[in-house]
Motif scaffolding. Structure first.
Motif, PDB file in Angstrom:
ATOM      1  N   MET A  43      41.958  46.958  40.438  1.00 21.17           N
ATOM      2  CA  MET A  43      41.105  45.832  40.811  1.00 21.17           C
ATOM      3  C   MET A  43      39.825  46.339  41.470  1.00 21.17           C
ATOM      4  SD  MET A  43      42.348  42.890  40.055  1.00 21.17           S
ATOM      5  CE  MET A  43      43.869  42.070  39.660  1.00 21.17           C
ATOM      6  N   GLY A  44      38.699  45.877  40.947  1.00 20.92           N
ATOM      7  CA  GLY A  44      37.411  46.248  41.503  1.00 20.92           C
ATOM      8  C   GLY A  44      36.856  47.563  40.974  1.00 20.92           C
ATOM      9  N   PHE A  45      37.637  48.283  40.157  1.00 16.81           N
ATOM     10  CA  PHE A  45      37.193  49.594  39.682  1.00 16.81           C
ATOM     11  C   PHE A  45      37.179  49.711  38.163  1.00 16.81           C
ATOM     12  CE2 PHE A  45      38.559  50.259  43.989  1.00 16.81           C
ATOM     13  CZ  PHE A  45      37.580  51.101  44.506  1.00 16.81           C
ATOM     14  N   GLY A  46      38.308  49.446  37.511  1.00 22.98           N
ATOM     15  CA  GLY A  46      38.364  49.624  36.068  1.00 22.98           C
ATOM     16  C   GLY A  46      39.558  48.928  35.443  1.00 22.98           C
ATOM     17  N   PRO A  47      39.473  48.668  34.144  1.00 19.95           N
ATOM     18  CA  PRO A  47      40.509  47.915  33.445  1.00 19.95           C
ATOM     19  C   PRO A  47      41.766  48.734  33.166  1.00 19.95           C
ATOM     20  CG  PRO A  47      38.878  48.641  31.878  1.00 19.95           C
ATOM     21  CD  PRO A  47      38.367  49.031  33.247  1.00 19.95           C
TER      22      PRO A  47
END
Length: 140
Positions: free
Chosen positions: A73-77
């Motif tokens: 969450m908040g960084f990458g899928p």
């Protein structure tokens, strides 16, 4: 009661990206930044290529794509996701993404920068690892 929309998988969305509505009571909150995006079932064992790929993934990719490619969450899928199944994002797409970077098109995490520190052979082991994780989670 507040409700947050977070991306979700499930039979109800027939493999497409869907959204689950999570009611939030005053004592609950939205998913924390850095939390895993999806739950990942690990395979019982990894192939030799998969083991090498896990080591490379953990060293380079996990900072954004999370532990076991569960997303962050908040960084990458998450890469353990129907969007990244082999028929939609083939192995070459992963290779090109690592070599050249990729513009954001499915998610709103921003563009992925190239990862020049990875050799083509290392990226291939990472792909093997991700594909083994995907198969263990019903993504073929």
């Amino acid at each position: 009661m507040k409700k947050f929309l977070i991306p979700a998988l499930g039979a109800a969305c027939a493999g497409a990206v869907g959204y689950a509505v999570w009611p939030v009571t005053p004592e609950a909150s939205a998913p924390q930044e850095g939390a895993a995006f999806v739950a990942v079932t690990l395979p019982d064992t990894l192939s030799q290529q998969g083991e090498l790929g896990k080591n490379a993934f953990d060293a380079v990719c996990a900072a954004c794509h999370g532990e076991n490619a569960a997303g962050k969450m908040g960084f990458g899928p998450p890469l353990v996701h129907k969007l990244y199944e082999p028929s939609h994002h083939g192995d070459m797409a992963f290779l090109v993404a690592a070599q050249q970077g990729v513009r954001a098109h499915h998610w709103k995490f921003g563009n992925m920068p190239p990862q020049p520190q990875l050799t083509q052979a290392e990226v291939k082991t990472i792909i093997a690892y991700v594909r083994e994780l995907q198969r263990a989670n019903g993504i073929d």
